[in-house]
Scaffold this motif. Structure first.
Motif, PDB file in Angstrom:
ATOM      1  N   THR A 130       0.829  -1.220   0.000  1.00 14.03           N
ATOM      2  CA  THR A 130       0.000   0.000   0.000  1.00 14.03           C
ATOM      3  C   THR A 130       0.859   1.264   0.000  1.00 14.03           C
ATOM      4  O   THR A 130       0.464   2.292   0.527  1.00 14.03           O
TER       5      THR A 130
ATOM      6  N   GLN B 269       3.379   5.670   5.812  1.00 18.32           N
ATOM      7  CA  GLN B 269       2.194   4.892   6.215  1.00 18.32           C
ATOM      8  C   GLN B 269       1.993   4.987   7.713  1.00 18.32           C
ATOM      9  O   GLN B 269       0.929   4.634   8.228  1.00 18.32           O
TER      10      GLN B 269
ATOM     11  N   ARG C 141      -2.023   5.484   2.467  1.00 17.25           N
ATOM     12  CA  ARG C 141      -2.071   4.059   2.125  1.00 17.25           C
ATOM     13  C   ARG C 141      -2.740   3.930   0.763  1.00 17.25           C
ATOM     14  O   ARG C 141      -3.901   4.333   0.603  1.00 17.25           O
TER      15      ARG C 141
ATOM     16  N   GLU D  71      -4.559   2.010  -0.698  1.00 19.27           N
ATOM     17  CA  GLU D  71      -5.464   0.874  -0.478  1.00 19.27           C
ATOM     18  C   GLU D  71      -6.234   0.622  -1.759  1.00 19.27           C
ATOM     19  O   GLU D  71      -6.842   1.537  -2.303  1.00 19.27           O
ATOM     20  N   LYS D  72      -6.256  -0.631  -2.180  1.00 16.84           N
ATOM     21  CA  LYS D  72      -7.028  -0.928  -3.379  1.00 16.84           C
ATOM     22  C   LYS D  72      -8.499  -1.140  -3.026  1.00 16.84           C
ATOM     23  O   LYS D  72      -9.313  -1.424  -3.878  1.00 16.84           O
TER      24      LYS D  72
ATOM     25  N   HIS E 113     -12.077   2.951   4.455  1.00 14.57           N
ATOM     26  CA  HIS E 113     -10.737   3.182   3.922  1.00 14.57           C
ATOM     27  C   HIS E 113     -10.589   4.501   3.197  1.00 14.57           C
ATOM     28  O   HIS E 113     -11.326   4.804   2.268  1.00 14.57           O
TER      29      HIS E 113
ATOM     30  N   GLN F 270      -7.371   6.964   1.380  1.00 15.09           N
ATOM     31  CA  GLN F 270      -6.006   6.869   0.873  1.00 15.09           C
ATOM     32  C   GLN F 270      -5.085   7.740   1.735  1.00 15.09           C
ATOM     33  O   GLN F 270      -3.889   7.502   1.820  1.00 15.09           O
TER      34      GLN F 270
END
Ligand code: 4AD
Ligand code: MG
Length: 435
Positions: A172, A187, A211, A213-214, A220, A222
């Motif tokens: 990430t 991070q 992060r 993050e997908k 969540h 980013q």
């Protein structure tokens, strides 16, 4: 001189002539009467314009005001129990009005809009009362986080944002270029704080973390803000005691300082009143047993919990719950394995009630240089980048630990919001970084 006042302190000016700067949010009226609702920044207030008092010209000016027009009002502060607004109970009996701008038709009308539209208009959406309330609570959450740590002997350390190595896994990382060398947006400031405790004992960093993050979930971002305390000589048990005091302080401070904001966003405050120490503690093993008995018979020991698992677990308690001793394999490389049972580590997550899930991740850190080097190799991390981190175990190594609390997830829980996108002024989501 007529004083310019804020709506938050309007009660002090009862019966006096004042100036209020602000924006028109609503306009209603009939005949000789016009009611304006004004957003001033510190609050909202109703202004009453009575034609015989202001004259025809000023009345016509007031009538031409559109949503979001900017104005300076002069008038007397009148007490009226029923007057709407925040804090409410007062209105302005207008004697004069200066129009700074008649706003163009505002894209966000007082009706329901879709979320994608609102996110595109985030710079304007912020003006809504709901966003005003949430972001004021955010500011208090941040202030009370700092207050508690500062009052309890923690020293603030600012850790770097441009970093040469990963703290929380290599999948990430946001990569950037540091004059020809790859660099990553941080991070977590944890690894640096592990160096700082050798100087100050108890430290914290508090800043934006990144992060890539997908995942596109309601938890969540980013880019999010994390506070990370780190403590020399602390055991896992010490950490949990600190965390429950810390989180309770933040929640109880919000309850005390923001009853009106919480009411505006329709938060059920009963659910927050019970947030006082001690918080229940369950081991990962017990959590797995609860999941097996509670409708997740296939959950395999060893995995990290998904959102449905966290939701189920937290629904069993009226306050946040600690899950401790996670499988070592599922967690970050730096966590200290339990000496008698190395397949689990001395870690704990704090899960918020009502399905909000993990708001804190923390652990004791590996303090032995050899074991740490082996863990770095096992995780395929580039050794050179962690040489400085290994030094911390070479020169006066001590048991220590710390944790990270995510501001946005904590705020989503405190405010009872369905998604973290409203908890930060300009959310960075998987598919969005405009505006
Ligand atoms: O569990 P995490 O990844 O832990 C760490 O970063 C440790 N270095 C902390 C420490 O021990 N010093 O993240 C900690 C918290 C999570 O519990 C969550 O609240 C938040 O950070 N968080 C996120 N919040 C929003 N969006 C994301 N993508 C997040 N990832 C983590
Ligand atoms: Mg975590």
């Amino acid at each position: 001189m007529i004083p310019t006042v804020s709506v938050a302190e309007i009660a002090q000016y009862e019966g006096q002539e004042v100036k209020v700067h602000g924006w028109v949010t609503h306009k209603t009226g009939k005949g000789k009467l016009l009611f304006l609702r004004i957003r001033e920044g510190s609050g909202f207030i109703q202004a009453v314009i009575f034609r015989p008092n202001v004259g025809d010209e000023r009345f016509a000016k007031a009538k031409s005001l559109t949503q979001e027009s900017s104005v300076i009002l002069v008038g007397k502060v009148k007490k009226d129990q029923r007057a709407p607004g925040i804090p409410g109970g007062y209105e302005i009996d207008v004697s004069d009005i200066e129009v700074l701008q008649i706003a163009e038709p505002f894209p966000i009308a007082p009706k329901a809009h879709g979320v994608d539209f609102l996110l595109d208009q985030r710079h304007l959406w912020l003006r809504s009362r709901r966003q005003w309330a949430i972001l004021r609570i955010r500011a208090t959450v941040i202030r009370e986080i700092r207050n508690w740590l500062d009052d309890n002997g923690f020293v603030l350390m600012d850790t770097p944002i441009l970093t040469p190595s990963a703290a929380e896994g290599t999948t990430t990382l946001f990569e950037t270029d540091f004059h020809g060398t790859p660099a990553y947006l941080t991070q977590s400031g944890q690894l640096y704080n592990e160096a700082n405790i050798f100087v100050f004992g108890k430290v914290y960093c508090f800043g934006p973390t990144f992060r890539a993050e997908k995942s596109k979930t309601r938890r969540h971002l980013q880019e999010f803000w994390m506070v990370e305390p780190e403590i020399a000589f602390a055991s896992l048990e010490d950490l949990l005691e600190i965390e429950e005091q810390f989180v309770s302080h933040v929640v109880q401070s919000v309850l005390q300082k923001h009853p009106q904001e919480l009411e505006l966003i329709e938060r059920d405050v009963n659910k927050l009143e019970s947030v006082v120490p001690p918080f229940p503690r369950i081991s990962y093993d017990e959590a797995v047993r609860m999941l097996h008995a509670g409708g997740f018979p296939d959950f395999a020991w060893g995995g990290d919990f998904g959102a449905p698992h966290e939701t189920y677990l937290t629904e069993q308690f009226d306050r946040p719950v600690f899950v401790h001793h996670f499988p070592t394999e599922a967690k970050a490389f730096y966590m200290e394995p339990e000496p008698e049972r190395p397949e689990v580590c001395r870690s704990a997550d704090l899960l918020a009630p009502e399905g909000y899930g993990e708001i804190i991740g923390g652990s004791e850190r590996m303090s032995d240089p050899e074991k740490l080097l082996a863990a770095i190799r096992k995780h395929n991390l580039p050794e050179e980048a962690y040489d400085w981190y290994l030094d911390l175990r070479r020169y006066g190594s001590v048991p220590h630990g710390g944790f990270g609390l995510g501001v946005e997830r904590t705020l989503a829980w405190i405010c009872g919001l369905p998604h973290v996108r409203e908890t930060i002024p300009y959310p960075r989501l998987l598919d969005r970084f405009y505006p």
